[in-house]
Design a protein around this motif. Structure first.
Motif, PDB file in Angstrom:
ATOM      1  N   GLU A  44      35.657  61.671 142.133  1.00  0.00           N
ATOM      2  CA  GLU A  44      34.617  62.117 143.093  1.00  0.00           C
ATOM      3  C   GLU A  44      33.154  61.913 142.715  1.00  0.00           C
ATOM      4  OE1 GLU A  44      35.265  65.817 146.060  1.00  0.00           O
ATOM      5  OE2 GLU A  44      35.262  66.264 144.091  1.00  0.00           O
ATOM      6  N   ARG A  45      32.929  62.033 141.524  1.00  0.00           N
ATOM      7  CA  ARG A  45      31.499  61.815 140.948  1.00  0.00           C
ATOM      8  C   ARG A  45      31.030  60.512 141.214  1.00  0.00           C
ATOM      9  NH1 ARG A  45      32.484  65.580 136.725  1.00  0.00           N
ATOM     10  NH2 ARG A  45      32.808  63.820 135.244  1.00  0.00           N
ATOM     11  N   PHE A  46      31.857  59.518 140.809  1.00  0.00           N
ATOM     12  CA  PHE A  46      31.825  58.158 141.073  1.00  0.00           C
ATOM     13  C   PHE A  46      31.578  57.690 142.548  1.00  0.00           C
ATOM     14  CE2 PHE A  46      33.994  56.713 136.863  1.00  0.00           C
ATOM     15  CZ  PHE A  46      32.825  57.030 136.280  1.00  0.00           C
ATOM     16  N   GLY A  47      32.223  58.508 143.397  1.00  0.00           N
ATOM     17  CA  GLY A  47      32.205  58.149 144.918  1.00  0.00           C
ATOM     18  C   GLY A  47      31.119  58.855 145.409  1.00  0.00           C
ATOM     19  N   ILE A  48      30.666  59.753 144.975  1.00  0.00           N
ATOM     20  CA  ILE A  48      29.172  60.282 145.393  1.00  0.00           C
ATOM     21  C   ILE A  48      28.009  59.447 144.939  1.00  0.00           C
ATOM     22  CG2 ILE A  48      27.644  62.428 145.142  1.00  0.00           C
ATOM     23  CD1 ILE A  48      30.311  64.021 144.920  1.00  0.00           C
ATOM     24  N   ALA A  49      28.099  59.048 143.675  1.00  0.00           N
ATOM     25  CA  ALA A  49      26.886  58.286 143.386  1.00  0.00           C
ATOM     26  C   ALA A  49      26.895  56.848 143.867  1.00  0.00           C
ATOM     27  CB  ALA A  49      27.011  57.984 141.813  1.00  0.00           C
ATOM     28  N   ALA A  50      28.326  56.229 144.328  1.00  0.00           N
ATOM     29  CA  ALA A  50      28.353  55.105 145.295  1.00  0.00           C
ATOM     30  C   ALA A  50      27.712  55.186 146.614  1.00  0.00           C
ATOM     31  CB  ALA A  50      29.650  54.528 145.161  1.00  0.00           C
ATOM     32  N   GLU A  51      28.174  56.300 147.073  1.00  0.00           N
ATOM     33  CA  GLU A  51      27.517  56.550 148.400  1.00  0.00           C
ATOM     34  C   GLU A  51      25.892  56.559 148.511  1.00  0.00           C
ATOM     35  OE1 GLU A  51      27.510  59.659 152.323  1.00  0.00           O
ATOM     36  OE2 GLU A  51      29.302  59.838 150.649  1.00  0.00           O
ATOM     37  N   ALA A  52      25.532  57.397 147.301  1.00  0.00           N
ATOM     38  CA  ALA A  52      23.829  57.251 147.258  1.00  0.00           C
ATOM     39  C   ALA A  52      23.407  55.668 147.145  1.00  0.00           C
ATOM     40  CB  ALA A  52      23.687  57.820 146.080  1.00  0.00           C
ATOM     41  N   ARG A  53      24.207  54.807 146.200  1.00  0.00           N
ATOM     42  CA  ARG A  53      23.536  53.501 146.272  1.00  0.00           C
ATOM     43  C   ARG A  53      23.703  52.750 147.496  1.00  0.00           C
ATOM     44  NH1 ARG A  53      26.308  54.040 141.382  1.00  0.00           N
ATOM     45  NH2 ARG A  53      28.144  52.845 141.762  1.00  0.00           N
ATOM     46  N   MET A  54      24.781  53.001 148.188  1.00  0.00           N
ATOM     47  CA  MET A  54      25.084  52.323 149.394  1.00  0.00           C
ATOM     48  C   MET A  54      24.105  52.834 150.492  1.00  0.00           C
ATOM     49  SD  MET A  54      27.918  53.327 152.368  1.00  0.00           S
ATOM     50  CE  MET A  54      27.127  55.083 152.813  1.00  0.00           C
ATOM     51  N   ARG A  55      23.482  53.913 150.364  1.00  0.00           N
ATOM     52  CA  ARG A  55      22.285  54.440 151.318  1.00  0.00           C
ATOM     53  C   ARG A  55      21.138  53.937 150.947  1.00  0.00           C
ATOM     54  NH1 ARG A  55      23.788  57.654 155.347  1.00  0.00           N
ATOM     55  NH2 ARG A  55      25.672  58.838 155.319  1.00  0.00           N
ATOM     56  N   ALA A  56      20.813  53.808 149.654  1.00  0.00           N
ATOM     57  CA  ALA A  56      19.650  53.390 149.401  1.00  0.00           C
ATOM     58  C   ALA A  56      19.516  51.694 149.608  1.00  0.00           C
ATOM     59  CB  ALA A  56      19.642  53.497 147.712  1.00  0.00           C
ATOM     60  N   ALA A  57      20.777  51.027 149.694  1.00  0.00           N
ATOM     61  CA  ALA A  57      20.639  49.780 149.823  1.00  0.00           C
ATOM     62  C   ALA A  57      20.594  49.440 151.701  1.00  0.00           C
ATOM     63  CB  ALA A  57      21.965  48.965 149.379  1.00  0.00           C
ATOM     64  N   THR A  58      20.883  50.347 152.190  1.00  0.00           N
ATOM     65  CA  THR A  58      21.108  50.102 153.958  1.00  0.00           C
ATOM     66  C   THR A  58      20.002  50.925 154.513  1.00  0.00           C
ATOM     67  OG1 THR A  58      22.731  51.959 154.082  1.00  0.00           O
ATOM     68  CG2 THR A  58      23.557  49.791 153.591  1.00  0.00           C
ATOM     69  N   GLY A  59      19.111  51.644 153.721  1.00  0.00           N
ATOM     70  CA  GLY A  59      17.990  52.525 154.375  1.00  0.00           C
ATOM     71  C   GLY A  59      18.545  53.732 154.940  1.00  0.00           C
ATOM     72  N   GLY A  60      19.686  54.095 154.590  1.00  0.00           N
ATOM     73  CA  GLY A  60      20.178  55.503 154.961  1.00  0.00           C
ATOM     74  C   GLY A  60      21.538  55.282 155.954  1.00  0.00           C
ATOM     75  N   ILE A  61      21.707  54.109 156.294  1.00  0.00           N
ATOM     76  CA  ILE A  61      22.838  53.861 157.303  1.00  0.00           C
ATOM     77  C   ILE A  61      24.242  53.777 156.471  1.00  0.00           C
ATOM     78  CG2 ILE A  61      23.829  52.078 158.836  1.00  0.00           C
ATOM     79  CD1 ILE A  61      20.941  51.111 158.937  1.00  0.00           C
ATOM     80  N   ASN A  62      25.163  54.610 157.211  1.00  0.00           N
ATOM     81  CA  ASN A  62      26.509  54.815 156.576  1.00  0.00           C
ATOM     82  C   ASN A  62      27.294  53.413 157.173  1.00  0.00           C
ATOM     83  OD1 ASN A  62      29.343  55.649 155.950  1.00  0.00           O
ATOM     84  ND2 ASN A  62      29.470  56.703 157.583  1.00  0.00           N
ATOM     85  N   THR A  63      27.586  52.462 156.126  1.00  0.00           N
ATOM     86  CA  THR A  63      28.243  51.194 156.485  1.00  0.00           C
ATOM     87  C   THR A  63      29.806  51.470 156.047  1.00  0.00           C
ATOM     88  OG1 THR A  63      27.216  50.581 154.684  1.00  0.00           O
ATOM     89  CG2 THR A  63      26.417  49.675 156.782  1.00  0.00           C
ATOM     90  N   HIS A  64      29.856  52.271 154.777  1.00  0.00           N
ATOM     91  CA  HIS A  64      31.209  51.872 153.707  1.00  0.00           C
ATOM     92  C   HIS A  64      31.730  53.192 153.437  1.00  0.00           C
ATOM     93  CE1 HIS A  64      30.286  47.484 153.612  1.00  0.00           C
ATOM     94  NE2 HIS A  64      31.488  47.365 153.751  1.00  0.00           N
ATOM     95  N   ARG A  65      31.110  54.230 153.838  1.00  0.00           N
ATOM     96  CA  ARG A  65      31.714  55.623 153.396  1.00  0.00           C
ATOM     97  C   ARG A  65      33.020  55.930 153.228  1.00  0.00           C
ATOM     98  NH1 ARG A  65      29.784  59.827 157.062  1.00  0.00           N
ATOM     99  NH2 ARG A  65      27.984  59.946 155.962  1.00  0.00           N
ATOM    100  N   GLY A  66      33.666  55.318 154.237  1.00  0.00           N
ATOM    101  CA  GLY A  66      35.276  55.587 154.139  1.00  0.00           C
ATOM    102  C   GLY A  66      35.845  54.622 153.100  1.00  0.00           C
ATOM    103  N   ALA A  67      35.384  53.350 153.127  1.00  0.00           N
ATOM    104  CA  ALA A  67      35.903  52.441 152.035  1.00  0.00           C
ATOM    105  C   ALA A  67      35.430  52.997 150.655  1.00  0.00           C
ATOM    106  CB  ALA A  67      35.308  51.087 152.480  1.00  0.00           C
ATOM    107  N   ILE A  68      34.487  53.713 150.354  1.00  0.00           N
ATOM    108  CA  ILE A  68      34.065  54.365 149.257  1.00  0.00           C
ATOM    109  C   ILE A  68      35.232  55.181 148.869  1.00  0.00           C
ATOM    110  CG2 ILE A  68      32.612  55.768 148.019  1.00  0.00           C
ATOM    111  CD1 ILE A  68      30.326  54.445 149.522  1.00  0.00           C
TER     112      ILE A  68
END
Length: 287
Positions: free
Chosen positions: A84-108
């Motif tokens: 779960e910690r890895f997933g939370i960190a991955a979501e933060a990297r995703m949002r940093a890469a997309t300017g805050g847009i949720n593209t892959h939260r479900g896939a994470i």
């Protein structure tokens, strides 16, 4: 000796790096598929004003290390809180890469768990896992933790919609070891490939099979229960008429995609499930 070498070539020993790479490729499989009703493709935004293929590619590249990392965690026997910690960190990297847009939260969440399950299977066997091995690993290693997680009150749009309409949420689907993935999506994809459909046709056919049965909270969030049921009925009717393989099937799929955009519907949960099925065919030796 020659037979042994051939067997090794057909079923190479998986590594966390290979598991993670398969996840990245599977997300690209899903992105590059068209026409997808309401979903972002390489050539259009679907029902989304805030994202396009470039957004998805930035997100995808930001997640490459995560999928390897979580497979390594599964191999190491990590508990659910570590995943779960890895997933939370991955979501933060995703949002940093997309300017805050949720593209892959479900896939994470979904593909991350599956990568961890594949890592867990590697602890016990050298050969490529079968789909049933992955499901057993999910239940055995993290089933209780996932069941507890599914009882949390979600503050995410999809979770709120699932609760409002009495649907099975993504968390509940995970706690059950992803029955739609293993009982609907994967058989549909495998059957379509066995029938001689091209990989693109097979993936599109599988997507409609998923949409027909999944209680997709993304659809419920965007279109309410009526939007979800419309999507399910439309997908099933398309399949009943022969799906993508019948003459005119691809043209009908394009027309359905237009209907979804007009209604602002986007089956994001189905897209995640399709990517997961594509990942399984790669990891378990499919095409």
């Amino acid at each position: 000796m020659r037979t042994s070498a051939l067997r090794e070539q057909r079923h190479p020993t998986l590594t966390p790096a290979a598991i993670g790479r398969a996840a990245t490729l599977a997300l690209h499989d899903e992105l590059s598929l068209t026409p997808k009703p309401g979903l972002v493709t390489l050539i259009d935004r679907g029902s989304h004003d805030d994202m396009d293929a470039h957004t998805f590619m930035r997100s995808l590249f930001s997640l490459r290390r995560y999928f390897v990392q979580i497979a390594e965690a599964g191999l190491a026997g990590a508990e659910f809180d570590v995943l779960e910690r890895f997933g939370i960190a991955a979501e933060a990297r995703m949002r940093a890469a997309t300017g805050g847009i949720n593209t892959h939260r479900g896939a994470i969440f979904m593909l991350g768990l599956l990568c961890a399950a594949a890592g867990a299977v590697l602890r016990e066997q050298d050969e490529a896992p079968r789909p049933a091995d992955l499901q057993r690993a999910l239940r055995r290693r993290w089933g209780d933790a996932l069941a507890q997680r599914s009882q949390r009150t979600s503050t995410l749009p999809g979770g709120i919609a699932a609760r409002r309409h009495g649907l099975r949420s993504a968390s509940e689907e995970a706690a059950l070891a992803f029955p739609v993935l293993f009982e609907a999506a994967l058989p549909a994809l495998s059957t379509a490939l066995a029938r001689g459909l091209t990989p693109q046709q097979a993936r599109l056919d599988a997507l409609f099979h998923i949409m027909a049965v999944l209680e997709d909270s993304n659809l419920a969030h965007r279109g309410g229960l009526a939007g979800l049921r419309f999507a399910q009925r439309t997908a099933q009717a398309f399949l009943d008429r022969g799906g993508v393989a019948r003459p005119g099937g691809l043209q009908e799929a394009h027309a359905i995609a237009g209907e979804f955009v007009a209604r602002r519907l986007s089956p994001g949960g189905a897209a995640d499930t399709l990517a997961a099925a594509c990942w399984i065919t790669r990891v378990c030796g499919g095409s």
